[in-house]
Enzyme design. Structure first.
Site, PDB file in Angstrom:
ATOM      1  N   ASP B  33      -8.632  41.725 -17.429  1.00  0.00           N
ATOM      2  CA  ASP B  33      -9.910  42.177 -16.870  1.00  0.00           C
ATOM      3  C   ASP B  33      -9.684  43.461 -16.085  1.00  0.00           C
ATOM      4  O   ASP B  33      -8.780  43.526 -15.243  1.00  0.00           O
ATOM      5  CB  ASP B  33     -10.473  41.140 -15.885  1.00  0.00           C
ATOM      6  CG  ASP B  33     -11.139  39.981 -16.594  1.00  0.00           C
ATOM      7  OD1 ASP B  33     -11.160  39.969 -17.837  1.00  0.00           O
ATOM      8  OD2 ASP B  33     -11.663  39.090 -15.896  1.00  0.00           O
ATOM      9  N   LYS B  90     -18.326  41.559 -21.616  1.00  0.00           N
ATOM     10  CA  LYS B  90     -19.002  40.266 -21.518  1.00  0.00           C
ATOM     11  C   LYS B  90     -20.511  40.433 -21.634  1.00  0.00           C
ATOM     12  O   LYS B  90     -21.096  41.354 -21.063  1.00  0.00           O
ATOM     13  CB  LYS B  90     -18.695  39.608 -20.170  1.00  0.00           C
ATOM     14  CG  LYS B  90     -17.272  39.054 -20.026  1.00  0.00           C
ATOM     15  CD  LYS B  90     -17.161  38.292 -18.722  1.00  0.00           C
ATOM     16  CE  LYS B  90     -15.717  38.039 -18.292  1.00  0.00           C
ATOM     17  NZ  LYS B  90     -15.058  37.003 -19.092  1.00  0.00           N
ATOM     18  N   GLY B 223      -8.014  31.249 -14.385  1.00  0.00           N
ATOM     19  CA  GLY B 223      -7.122  30.771 -13.334  1.00  0.00           C
ATOM     20  C   GLY B 223      -5.668  31.156 -13.489  1.00  0.00           C
ATOM     21  O   GLY B 223      -4.845  30.803 -12.652  1.00  0.00           O
TER      22      GLY B 223
END
Lengths: 306, 332
Positions: B33, B90, B223
């Site tokens: 990201d 996204k 995560g």
């Protein structure tokens, strides 16, 4: 296969290595994943799979194993007479010269070399321009193994279902390189800019070994992107890129245009498959099809080299 | 779309093979990201196989709240200009116009993501109508197959994005693998009920039972914060790793990004993992008690948006523009 089956390594730093293993095993080879120099000791040939060439170059040269890193071992391997096959990203790694490389990475694209070709990364454009097309079949290996060929766009003994995914193209090949397939296509916008720069440099007599993409933002600020230039030598003629703007369709192959292509009529003939002695390169992905003829061809190269 | 020069052959774009094929090329790699050109360059130079262009990374969306939407196309184009690796972006679940815009931006992959606020809490996108391929999140095999039926070309675990806590990603990876093993051991006549129970198309259930694996690539996400996390997920059988907030919320993003890339390739080699884990500086702080956190990304699925058990408390709203992080179907 009376004696033991050949053992073919598949570079497994990243990319579609499992797909290659499946195809090679289907044509009667044993396979092995290669991540370190030590893995390469007993193999009879190696396949460099599709993936991201920048990532493979960085992972391979940044290896943290003691001793020789896998990149040096790959360079040594291509200098032996054991067969080497690069598909897509793997083809880029085997090229001697590369344009459209990352402008970000410090030393540009890490290349293994061995094949005297000039490749352009992402020639056809981004993912929306990835395509399937009938391409020339590999040289016959005796019994063609295309009974599983379920491609419906006219594939037969003379064509092969080519899968091009953000594919590179070969702009120029050395004299000793055997061309196995060509296609006429318009470069994508980014590649077109790179090619214009490349042609200007060739006109100036520079021999470009590697050139990055143009970072449009940096460019607006008057900065220059990275170009690696070797002093001019006489082995290759600067005439090689003379086709610009004139050759549209022409004699061989098919003309295609894809979304995201550059404007204007600068379609050119590019090469999508080459062989030079024990090294084989394809810009497309035979590992994504159920047609194993290219894998059978490589398996025969390996068998013949033993 | 097909264009053909002299009748000798034709190129077809947007086929299932090229859409799933790009995901296969990303296997064994790390997708990062990034929020600006600088971060995109760091990611490419660290060996990322792709970047996800975002205005806010999930950790910031969790913290700041508000409606999270598609990124500005200007940001996506800047990043596309700066790097040569694939650029993903996204779109909100069910927001087919955001998807159309992202396709017009020529992004290489669209993530129909639960991290953004849902635009449709019943319907997901019909992903078969686009030339650009889609990746979607899943918590279990049923959800995975529902997304594939809608045309997803790649999957990822949902995990719980922006927490730096890998527990949910592990849960979802194990759940998918376990569901596949369970299907593989069933007799043929049991697959009909299995398909009904997991609310997935029978044909896909049958295919997974026969192949013993998913028909598309499945990455870990949500995560992952350390090289060990990445290798853990790879050893659990995923094909590659998304790292969201874990890199640019840590103290030394360059070193951490490089280490996670090496760990994803050499995931089976503890010696390499030890070396790359050494001296990276502090990882992102993260959230240890995920169930007590008021933000829940992972349970957002069109038509499936219900909480079982304890509903997390609503958070205090500050000002007119702030909203709860749940969809409109959240009634409590």
């Amino acid at each position: 296969m009376s004696e033991s089956k050949p053992l073919i390594g598949v570079l497994a730093l990243q990319g579609a290595f499992e797909e290659h293993q499946k195809c090679l095993e289907a044509v009667g080879c044993r396979t092995k994943q290669i991540r370190t120099a030590g893995d390469m000791e007993d193999i009879d040939g190696i396949v460099l799979p599709g993936g991201e060439s920048t990532a493979m170059g960085l992972i391979g040269t940044g290896s943290v194993h003691e001793g020789k890193n896998v990149w040096e071992a790959l360079k040594e391997f291509t200098e032996t007479n054991k067969p080497v096959w690069g598909t897509c990203a793997g083809m880029i790694l085997l090229a001697e010269r590369c344009v459209g490389a990352s402008a970000v990475i410090e030393n540009g694209q890490s290349l293994i070399g061995g094949m005297d070709i000039l490749v352009c990364r992402n020639y056809f454009g981004s993912q929306v321009s990835s395509f399937e097309m009938a391409t020339p079949a590999p040289p016959s290996v005796g019994n063609n193994n295309n009974d599983d060929n379920n491609d419906d766009d006219g594939a037969n003994d003379t064509t092969y279902p080519g899968v091009f995914i953000r594919a590179p193209a070969i702009l120029d090949a050395g004299k000793d390189v055997q061309v196995l397939g060509k296609v006429v296509a318009t470069p994508c916008r980014q590649a077109a800019v790179v090619l214009n720069e490349l042609e200007a440099k060739i006109k100036n007599g520079e021999k470009v070994v590697q050139m990055g993409v143009v970072d449009a933002l940096d460019r607006d600020q008057g900065l220059h992107y990275k170009v690696v230039v070797k002093p001019h030598d006489d082995e290759s003629s600067p005439e090689e890129e003379k086709k610009e703007g004139t050759d549209h369709g022409g004699e061989s192959g098919m003309t295609i245009s894809l979304p995201g292509a550059s404007d204007g009529s600068n379609a050119r003939e590019v090469i999508c498959a080459v062989q030079k002695n024990h090294i084989l390169c394809t810009a497309f992905h035979p590992e994504l099809t159920e047609d194993y003829r290219w894998h059978a061809y490589f398996a025969k190269m390996v068998a013949d080299s033993k | 779309m097909t264009t053909n020069g002299n009748g000798n052959g034709s190129a077809t774009v947007g086929t299932v093979k090229v859409k799933q094929g790009l995901a296969q090329m990303l296997k064994g790699g790390v997708i990062m990201d990034v929020m600006n050109v600088e971060q995109a360059k760091i990611a490419e130079a660290a060996g990322a196989v792709a970047v996800m262009a975002l205005e806010r990374i999930p950790a910031d969306i969790r913290r700041d709240g508000g409606v999270a939407r598609m990124s500005d196309p200007a940001l996506i184009k800047e990043i596309k200009n700066a790097v040569t690796i694939p650029v993903m972006a996204k779109a909100r679940i069910g927001h087919f116009v955001e998807a159309q815009i992202l396709e017009a931006c020529e992004v290489d992959y669209i993530d129909e993501s639960e991290v953004l606020t849902m635009a449709d809490d019943v319907h997901h996108l019909d992903k078969t109508v686009y030339n650009v391929p889609f990746v979607c999140g899943c918590r279990n095999l049923g959800e995975a197959l529902r997304r594939i039926a809608e045309g997803a070309s790649m999957l990822r675990t949902k995990g719980e994005a922006g927490t730096g806590n890998v527990v949910e990603a592990v849960r979802h990876a194990r759940q998918v693998q376990g569901d596949i093993r369970r299907l593989s051991s069933m007799s043929k006549d049991e697959l009909y009920v299995a398909a009904k129970e997991m609310r997935a198309p029978y044909e896909l259930v049958k295919q997974v039972a026969e192949d013993g694996k998913l028909p598309v690539v499945n990455f870990a996400a949500g995560g992952v914060a350390t090289p060990a996390d990445a290798a853990l997920m790879m050893q659990l059988g995923v094909d590659g790793v998304f790292v969201g907030s874990g890199i640019f919320k840590s103290h030394n993003p360059e070193a951490r990004a490089r280490a996670i890339v090496q760990a994803t390739t050499h995931y089976k080699d503890p010696k390499v993992l030890m070396e790359v884990s050494t001296g990276l500086g502090p990882a992102m702080v993260g959230i240890s008690d995920i169930n007590a956190d008021p933000v829940n990304f992972r349970d957002r699925e069109g038509g499936e948006f219900t909480y079982k058990g304890k509903v997390p408390p609503k958070k205090d709203l500050h000002g007119y523009t702030e909203t709860q992080m749940y969809g409109s179907s959240w009634n409590n």
